[in-house]
Design a protein around this motif. Structure first.
Motif, PDB file in Angstrom:
ATOM      1  N   UNK A  63      20.527 -50.555 -35.159  1.00  0.00           N
ATOM      2  CA  UNK A  63      21.026 -50.338 -33.792  1.00  0.00           C
ATOM      3  C   UNK A  63      22.548 -50.375 -33.745  1.00  0.00           C
ATOM      4  N   UNK A  64      23.162 -51.261 -34.449  1.00  0.00           N
ATOM      5  CA  UNK A  64      24.617 -51.338 -34.475  1.00  0.00           C
ATOM      6  C   UNK A  64      25.221 -50.059 -35.046  1.00  0.00           C
ATOM      7  N   UNK A  65      24.640 -49.555 -36.097  1.00  0.00           N
ATOM      8  CA  UNK A  65      25.146 -48.310 -36.695  1.00  0.00           C
ATOM      9  C   UNK A  65      24.965 -47.123 -35.759  1.00  0.00           C
ATOM     10  N   UNK A  66      23.821 -47.090 -35.004  1.00  0.00           N
ATOM     11  CA  UNK A  66      23.584 -45.995 -34.065  1.00  0.00           C
ATOM     12  C   UNK A  66      24.593 -46.031 -32.917  1.00  0.00           C
ATOM     13  N   UNK A  67      24.886 -47.219 -32.379  1.00  0.00           N
ATOM     14  CA  UNK A  67      25.870 -47.336 -31.289  1.00  0.00           C
ATOM     15  C   UNK A  67      27.255 -46.913 -31.757  1.00  0.00           C
ATOM     16  N   UNK A  68      27.632 -47.348 -32.928  1.00  0.00           N
ATOM     17  CA  UNK A  68      28.937 -46.937 -33.449  1.00  0.00           C
ATOM     18  C   UNK A  68      29.004 -45.433 -33.649  1.00  0.00           C
ATOM     19  N   UNK A  69      27.900 -44.828 -34.057  1.00  0.00           N
ATOM     20  CA  UNK A  69      27.891 -43.372 -34.253  1.00  0.00           C
ATOM     21  C   UNK A  69      28.036 -42.646 -32.920  1.00  0.00           C
ATOM     22  N   UNK A  70      27.311 -43.109 -31.865  1.00  0.00           N
ATOM     23  CA  UNK A  70      27.394 -42.458 -30.550  1.00  0.00           C
ATOM     24  C   UNK A  70      28.786 -42.604 -29.949  1.00  0.00           C
ATOM     25  N   UNK A  71      29.354 -43.798 -30.078  1.00  0.00           N
ATOM     26  CA  UNK A  71      30.705 -44.001 -29.533  1.00  0.00           C
ATOM     27  C   UNK A  71      31.719 -43.113 -30.230  1.00  0.00           C
ATOM     28  N   UNK A  72      31.583 -43.003 -31.508  1.00  0.00           N
ATOM     29  CA  UNK A  72      32.514 -42.158 -32.263  1.00  0.00           C
ATOM     30  C   UNK A  72      32.357 -40.700 -31.864  1.00  0.00           C
ATOM     31  N   UNK A  73      31.125 -40.249 -31.596  1.00  0.00           N
ATOM     32  CA  UNK A  73      30.883 -38.863 -31.199  1.00  0.00           C
ATOM     33  C   UNK A  73      31.490 -38.562 -29.834  1.00  0.00           C
ATOM     34  N   UNK A  74      31.265 -39.472 -28.857  1.00  0.00           N
ATOM     35  CA  UNK A  74      31.817 -39.266 -27.504  1.00  0.00           C
ATOM     36  C   UNK A  74      33.338 -39.274 -27.536  1.00  0.00           C
ATOM     37  N   UNK A  75      33.887 -40.193 -28.294  1.00  0.00           N
ATOM     38  CA  UNK A  75      35.351 -40.265 -28.391  1.00  0.00           C
ATOM     39  C   UNK A  75      35.923 -38.987 -29.000  1.00  0.00           C
ATOM     40  N   UNK A  76      35.246 -38.458 -30.007  1.00  0.00           N
ATOM     41  CA  UNK A  76      35.726 -37.224 -30.653  1.00  0.00           C
ATOM     42  C   UNK A  76      35.669 -36.049 -29.690  1.00  0.00           C
ATOM     43  N   UNK A 130      35.765 -36.158 -26.374  1.00  0.00           N
ATOM     44  CA  UNK A 130      36.795 -36.338 -25.338  1.00  0.00           C
ATOM     45  C   UNK A 130      38.173 -35.977 -25.871  1.00  0.00           C
ATOM     46  N   UNK A 131      38.445 -36.412 -27.080  1.00  0.00           N
ATOM     47  CA  UNK A 131      39.746 -36.083 -27.667  1.00  0.00           C
ATOM     48  C   UNK A 131      39.910 -34.583 -27.855  1.00  0.00           C
ATOM     49  N   UNK A 132      38.827 -33.910 -28.305  1.00  0.00           N
ATOM     50  CA  UNK A 132      38.927 -32.450 -28.486  1.00  0.00           C
ATOM     51  C   UNK A 132      39.095 -31.742 -27.138  1.00  0.00           C
ATOM     52  N   UNK A 133      38.428 -32.204 -26.076  1.00  0.00           N
ATOM     53  CA  UNK A 133      38.572 -31.594 -24.732  1.00  0.00           C
ATOM     54  C   UNK A 133      39.982 -31.794 -24.208  1.00  0.00           C
ATOM     55  N   UNK A 134      40.539 -33.006 -24.425  1.00  0.00           N
ATOM     56  CA  UNK A 134      41.903 -33.268 -23.968  1.00  0.00           C
ATOM     57  C   UNK A 134      42.900 -32.382 -24.683  1.00  0.00           C
ATOM     58  N   UNK A 135      42.703 -32.221 -26.005  1.00  0.00           N
ATOM     59  CA  UNK A 135      43.615 -31.361 -26.767  1.00  0.00           C
ATOM     60  C   UNK A 135      43.510 -29.912 -26.299  1.00  0.00           C
ATOM     61  N   UNK A 136      42.267 -29.443 -26.035  1.00  0.00           N
ATOM     62  CA  UNK A 136      42.074 -28.078 -25.567  1.00  0.00           C
ATOM     63  C   UNK A 136      42.709 -27.882 -24.167  1.00  0.00           C
ATOM     64  N   UNK A 137      42.561 -28.847 -23.268  1.00  0.00           N
ATOM     65  CA  UNK A 137      43.136 -28.733 -21.920  1.00  0.00           C
ATOM     66  C   UNK A 137      44.651 -28.701 -21.981  1.00  0.00           C
TER      67      UNK A 137
END
Length: 655
Positions: free
Chosen positions: A560-573, A575-582
């Motif tokens: 479960x800890x590894x899955x949460x870290x994976x989801x957080x990393x995906x959402x953060x990535x 968001x960062x790509x959307x911000x860079x594109x905007x």
């Protein structure tokens, strides 16, 4: 006058001038009587040997009777061969005269071999002649001699009883030796013209005399268990029998002699001819070379020098061999105790050493680090158990089943208490000692000279210590005390006792294999052991279950800890790509304005309509209508052509 029934030869035969032809008839009768007497004696010896072997298979009487019967068989073979030659000479000397009556014209009836030859294409007459030849007969009789000798051969003979029977046998053999010696001397003195076969029978008589002489030590010394002493006469018989066998077989491949020639004497032995005194092997070799190859060694000075220097050279070789007895080799697993004039002076390590020759100096081998195992309850005369290799079956001592027979257990008396009364109880213990001879020189000397039987000494000392050790313990103390501590106490006490005896033995370890309680306490003790084993098994099972649950919970939490870290990393990535594109689009709008907006709009439109078929209509067709995008799907021209192709013949036919 009527013609006489027999007619004398008109011319004297040249055979009448030779003495051996005139004496052939009497010699044939004498040899026939000897063969008959020897055959009866041989048959009697074989029957007695068979009866003795049935009663006692390891009796030396069987070997002695078999060897005597075998050598008499060889003598009978030689005499029978001489008998056949004497009969041939007698027939040549006085042949049966043919009748002078006119021969009849009738032909003789066909023989059985001629009748069989007419039916089967095999020369039966030649086969019959081969079977009746002296070579086949000699080889078959030599095989019979080998069989008789092998039947009486043995490796372990029992001692003879101290009685008058063996002395009677000694007297009979001595009388037979006298008769054999007289016969041998008579035949040796017989001239070659009177009886040529005498010089061939005399060596066989010497072999018979030697066998009879070699049979006496086995009877005079009845307690000697040396098998070679009993089998030595049989060895001499076997050698001569093998020579007879080879002569008989090789004679089958020799070309036959001319018709009318004397038969050859096959039953002769070169080995028997060597039995002369004093032995002269060089003279025998010289005669054989001169007889067979025509080489006269007397003309060679080298052979003369060799014959003269034979005894000095032999003496020098014997002296050098005696000096070499002082050289001793000690293997890496042994040590050597060097004795000079019977006194030990040094302990030699492994290697090659030289000292005084025997008997002034000798080396006694001692062990060098070999480890032995000894059980306290083992009997002194118990045979040693063979060592087990890595690929073989386990030894019997490795069997640890409950129903195994504990042959090495030793009964011990211990103190017991029943209520207010004190008494004794008996337990069985299996105590084993690992020991070796000490590695020091003094230990090797002490182990060699201070004790005759080291295992028996260790067993005696160990039994004394065990009796003293167990007599001071009760049943509860014996069963409750740790075996390692008890074994250490026993090892220390036994080592002190052995050191006091100056045995040179070093105890490496003492192992208490098992302690079996008395019959009354055995069931209760086994129940206690079973309950203890069950409790230990339950604790181990619960510990295993707890460890399994902890491992499963840890695995789930980690997942479960590894899955949460994976989801957080995906959402953060994202968001960062959307911000860079905007930020990039904002900068492009600031620089290009409406052009970037239109281009972005057309790009999004191209991506949206990229997989849909389009029909573009020019907006100038109708002035009143606005430009329109038709999203309907229409077939292409090629599809329309394929769809219209089947309909053309129908239209033409209607026309």
């Amino acid at each position: 006058m009527q013609p006489s029934q027999f007619s004398e030869p008109t011319e004297p035969s040249p055979l009448t001038s030779q003495a051996r032809y005139s004496l052939a008839s009497s010699q044939a009768k004498l040899t026939a009587r000897l063969v008959f007497g020897l055959s009866a004696l041989i048959f009697l010896m074989i029957v007695v040997a068979l009866i003795v072997s049935i009663i006692e298979s390891s009796s030396r009487w069987t070997a002695l009777l078999s060897s005597q019967a075998a050598v008499l068989t060889l003598l009978a073979i030689a005499i029978y061969n001489a008998q056949r030659i004497c009969q041939w000479r007698a027939e040549k000397f006085s042949p049966a005269l043919k009748s002078e009556t006119a021969p009849t014209e009738t032909e003789p009836p066909p023989t059985i071999y001629q009748r069989l030859g007419a039916l089967i294409p095999i020369n039966f007459e030649r086969i019959n002649a081969l079977l009746k030849s002296d070579g086949v007969w000699l080889a078959s009789m030599a095989g019979f001699v080998l069989f008789v000798t092998q039947a009486g051969w043995g490796t372990n003979y029992v001692s003879l009883d101290d009685g008058n029977l063996r002395w009677v046998a000694v007297g009979i053999i001595a009388l037979a030796m006298f008769v054999t010696l007289v016969a041998e001397r008579h035949l040796a003195a017989t001239s070659n013209e009177a009886w040529p076969e005498a010089k061939f029978i005399a060596p066989i008589l010497r072999v018979t005399l030697a066998v009879q002489l070699l049979s006496l030590p086995a009877l005079i010394f009845p307690t000697t268990n040396l098998s070679l002493l009993v089998n030595l006469p049989a060895i001499l018989v076997v050698l001569v029998a093998i020579e007879f066998l080879l002569r008989g077989l090789f004679s089958l491949f020799t070309p036959p002699g001319e018709e009318g020639c004397e038969p050859k004497f096959l039953a002769q032995s070169q080995l028997a001819a060597l039995l002369v005194w004093p032995p002269r092997p060089l003279l025998f070799l010289q005669r054989e070379l001169h007889h067979h190859f025509g080489i006269d060694l007397r003309q060679l000075w080298a052979f003369t020098v060799l014959r003269r220097a034979f005894l000095p050279v032999l003496a020098v070789m014997l002296f050098c061999g005696w000096l070499l007895t002082g050289m001793q080799q000690v293997s890496p697993t042994q040590r050597g105790i060097y004795e000079r004039f019977g006194k030990p002076v040094a302990v030699l390590p492994s290697g090659l050493h030289y000292g005084l020759p025997w008997p002034f100096g000798q080396v006694i081998l001692a062990e060098n680090g070999q480890v032995h195992e000894l059980a306290a309850g083992e009997e002194a005369d118990t045979p040693a158990e063979p060592l087990a290799n890595a690929e073989g079956n386990a030894p019997q001592s490795a069997d640890r089943l409950w129903d195994a027979i504990h042959s090495f257990d030793k009964a011990q008396i211990i103190a017991s208490q029943s209520g207010n009364q004190q008494g004794l109880q008996i337990i069985n213990s299996d105590v084993r000692f690992m020991w070796r001879v000490g590695l020091t020189d003094n230990a090797a000397l002490a182990a060699t000279y201070n004790s005759v039987n080291l295992p028996e000494l260790i067993r005696s000392a160990a039994n004394q210590v065990l009796v003293h050790q167990f007599s001071s313990l009760t049943l509860e103390q014996v069963l409750g005390e740790q075996r390692i501590e008890l074994a250490s106490q026993i090892n220390q006490a036994v080592q002190q006792k052995l050191d006091g005896l100056h045995s040179g033995v070093e105890l490496l370890s003492t192992v208490v294999e098992a302690i079996h309680p008395p019959a009354g306490a055995a069931d209760a003790f086994h129940g206690v052991q079973a309950a203890q084993i069950a409790a230990q098994a339950l604790v181990s099972r619960e510990r295993g279950h707890a460890a399994e649950l902890a491992a499963s919970a840890q695995t789930t939490a980690t997942t479960r800890q590894n899955q949460a870290q994976m989801n957080a990393t995906d959402v953060t990535s994202k968001a960062q790509s959307t911000a860079v594109r905007f930020a990039a689009q904002k900068q492009a709008v600031a620089k290009s304005g409406q052009v970037f907006v239109d281009e972005l709009w057309f790009s999004q439109l191209h991506q949206t309509l990229g997989k849909s078929p389009l029909l573009i209509i020019d907006h100038r067709i109708g002035a009143t209508s606005q430009p329109t995008i038709d999203l309907r799907e229409f077939p292409s021209l090629s599809q329309a052509a394929r769809n219209d192709a089947p309909s053309k013949p129908t239209q033409e036919s209607s026309r």
